[in-house]
Design a protein around this motif. Structure first.
Motif, PDB file in Angstrom:
ATOM      1  N   TRP A 188       2.753  -1.810   4.380  1.00 56.18           N
ATOM      2  CA  TRP A 188       2.709  -0.363   4.178  1.00 56.18           C
ATOM      3  C   TRP A 188       4.047   0.062   3.580  1.00 56.18           C
TER       4      TRP A 188
ATOM      5  N   TRP B 127      -0.861  -1.211  -4.469  1.00 57.10           N
ATOM      6  CA  TRP B 127      -1.981  -0.291  -4.676  1.00 57.10           C
ATOM      7  C   TRP B 127      -1.534   1.117  -4.326  1.00 57.10           C
TER       8      TRP B 127
ATOM      9  N   PHE C 117      -0.994  -7.353   3.929  1.00 58.22           N
ATOM     10  CA  PHE C 117      -0.673  -5.993   3.507  1.00 58.22           C
ATOM     11  C   PHE C 117       0.692  -5.553   4.034  1.00 58.22           C
TER      12      PHE C 117
ATOM     13  N   LEU D 128      -2.741   4.457  -3.061  1.00 58.36           N
ATOM     14  CA  LEU D 128      -3.902   5.009  -2.363  1.00 58.36           C
ATOM     15  C   LEU D 128      -3.850   6.522  -2.534  1.00 58.36           C
TER      16      LEU D 128
ATOM     17  N   LEU E 104       0.865  -1.186   0.000  1.00 56.22           N
ATOM     18  CA  LEU E 104       0.000   0.000   0.000  1.00 56.22           C
ATOM     19  C   LEU E 104       0.899   1.231   0.000  1.00 56.22           C
TER      20      LEU E 104
END
Length: 197
Positions: free
Chosen positions: A109, A44, A107, A46, A15
């Motif tokens: 970060w 992804w 996930f 964001l 992310l």
């Protein structure tokens, strides 16, 4: 507004949050490095409705989404406005909501070293460190302040070496890795200052 991105059970999804105001080649560069070095199946972007730590609001979300999709062309990277969709404002809220929606996805970060320097100012930053692995990518000039940051000092025993960074997504948090990659010095701030956005 884009729909929720697809992820399969067991996948490791990075992310990368930000205002992307505007998106630039530096974002593309760190995205490709993150996919490779952190062993991510997907990444992804964001694209945030707004950054709580910045006083001035960014360009309209639809405009930033369009620019981001035009800039980031990679089969394993998805540009999303997921935070607008979830109604979350802070990273911790977003991570909590995503973990609820995708319980079988792992996930990670991902952030630039510039963010690590002031990570202790983020809401619920310790919860983030203790909930998901964190991959930090060094940008020019941020290496020393990031390594001496409060987060780096408190979680120093949870840091894994750059050589082992590819297993990051399979580790239990707290776990973080700091990697140096040949960097571009592109920045959204500089692009805005030149009037190119």
């Amino acid at each position: 507004m884009s729909k929720m991105p697809h992820a399969r059970a067991g996948q490791v999804v990075g992310l990368l949050g930000g205002s992307f105001d505007p998106p630039h080649s530096g974002h593309v560069h760190i995205s490709k490095a993150a996919l490779k070095r952190f062993g991510l199946d997907r990444l992804w972007w964001l694209v945030t409705p707004g950054n709580p730590l910045k006083a001035r609001g960014p360009a309209p979300l639809a405009e930033r989404m369009r620019a981001a999709k035009a800039m980031m062309q990679h089969p394993r990277v998805t540009v999303t406005d997921i935070e607008a969709h979830l109604g979350t404002r802070y990273t911790a809220q977003t991570i909590a909501a995503l973990r609820q929606r995708y319980p079988a996805v792992r996930f990670v970060w991902v952030m630039g070293a510039d963010n690590l320097s002031q990570f202790h100012r983020w809401q619920d930053w310790r919860w983030i460190m203790e909930t998901v692995p964190v991959g930090v990518i060094a940008r020019p000039g941020d290496r020393i302040s990031a390594r001496l940051s409060k987060a780096a000092r408190i979680y120093r025993d949870d840091r894994i070496t750059g050589r082992a960074s590819h297993i990051l997504g399979h580790l239990e948090a707290p776990a973080w890795s700091f990697i140096n990659v040949p960097m571009t010095d592109q920045s959204s701030t500089a692009i805005r200052a030149r009037g190119e956005w």
